[in-house]
Enzyme design. Sequence first.
Site, PDB file in Angstrom:
ATOM      1  N   LYS A   1       0.934  -1.087   0.073  1.00  0.00           N
ATOM      2  CA  LYS A   1      -0.133   0.048   0.074  1.00  0.00           C
ATOM      3  C   LYS A   1       0.813   1.476   0.052  1.00  0.00           C
ATOM      4  O   LYS A   1       0.650   2.351  -0.516  1.00  0.00           O
ATOM      5  CB  LYS A   1      -0.900  -0.027   1.253  1.00  0.00           C
TER       6      LYS A   1
ATOM      7  N   GLU B   1       1.003   6.732  -6.591  1.00  0.00           N
ATOM      8  CA  GLU B   1      -0.128   7.822  -6.807  1.00  0.00           C
ATOM      9  C   GLU B   1       0.501   9.185  -6.661  1.00  0.00           C
ATOM     10  O   GLU B   1       0.051   9.934  -7.534  1.00  0.00           O
ATOM     11  CB  GLU B   1      -0.967   7.490  -5.697  1.00  0.00           C
TER      12      GLU B   1
END
Length: 339
Positions: free
Chosen positions: A188, A195
Amino acid sequence: MQFGMVGIGRMGKGLVRRAMSGGHEAVAYDINKEPVDEIAAEGATPAYDLESFAAALSTPRVAWVMVPAVFAGATVDAVAEHFEAGDIIIDGGNSMWKDDVDKAEELAERGIHFVDIGTSGGVYGEKRGFSMMVGGDDESVAHLTPLLDTLAPGVESAERTLDDDGPLRPGEIGWLHCGPSGAGHMVKMVHNGIEYGMMAAVAEGLGILRAADSGTEARQADAETTPMRDPKYFQYDIDTAAVAEVWRRGSVISSWLIDLTAHALAVDPNLDAFEGHVSDSGEGRWTVQAAVELGVPAATITSSLFDRFSSRNNDEFTNKVVSAQRKEFGGHHEKKAEG
């Protein structure tokens, strides 16, 4: 299955609602009474302290901690005070994976299982499903599988990567057991680092297009201003909101991120509601630090992280030093910013 949620914020509330819609039972606790009352009205069992929270859970107890990373470790410890051997505590936030390794070892001494779940989906996850990256022992993950299957988007949320009727491959349902403790949050973390880079690339591209009419503007002619060599090539008044719309449809870069960008520009074309001070919550830094420790190049993610620092004027003194140096060696007087 039954589980408990500690932290009934936007993400925690969405997770509970999606789980209950799939037939699971939820016990809800938060340090604030109001969100607990709200979710209780929708069917969750309320708990107003951790003692009653633990008492309301059947064994093996499952507690999903969904609080900011800065509070996660202490919250996990507080929950563990009321748990017993065989129980499971999940950290579903964005904690650092190294902390997970240490926490799992610490809780294992008491027989308590620790699972880290990197949870992506934001406020849309309640309806779209949550993409989950899981770290922990096989036994705990197997116990949690019915809940994770419900929370995930499901295989039907995207076309299958291989056009066949074969068995589901790992990750296709929308969650993945990435490995032992810490693996979920590591995946993550890198997801969020990516991102950063993707967001920066889209923003930079739209910034170039927004400036494509610069050839129509009168520019000062002085020693401190680089002249535009060919202004005739920059005469375009491009509607960046419309560009985002067309990019959404059939382009190579079409994505949910482009969808969200298009929505933001449709609502506020000049983005007047924002000042451009971009925060970073830690995952980008940890991704860069991990890349350094591993010796893996990560230039795009690193650059996007430093851009966020610059957006908050953290480079103000650096830029002053450069201006001072130019004045010292060349007598260049600093040109004041316009506006």
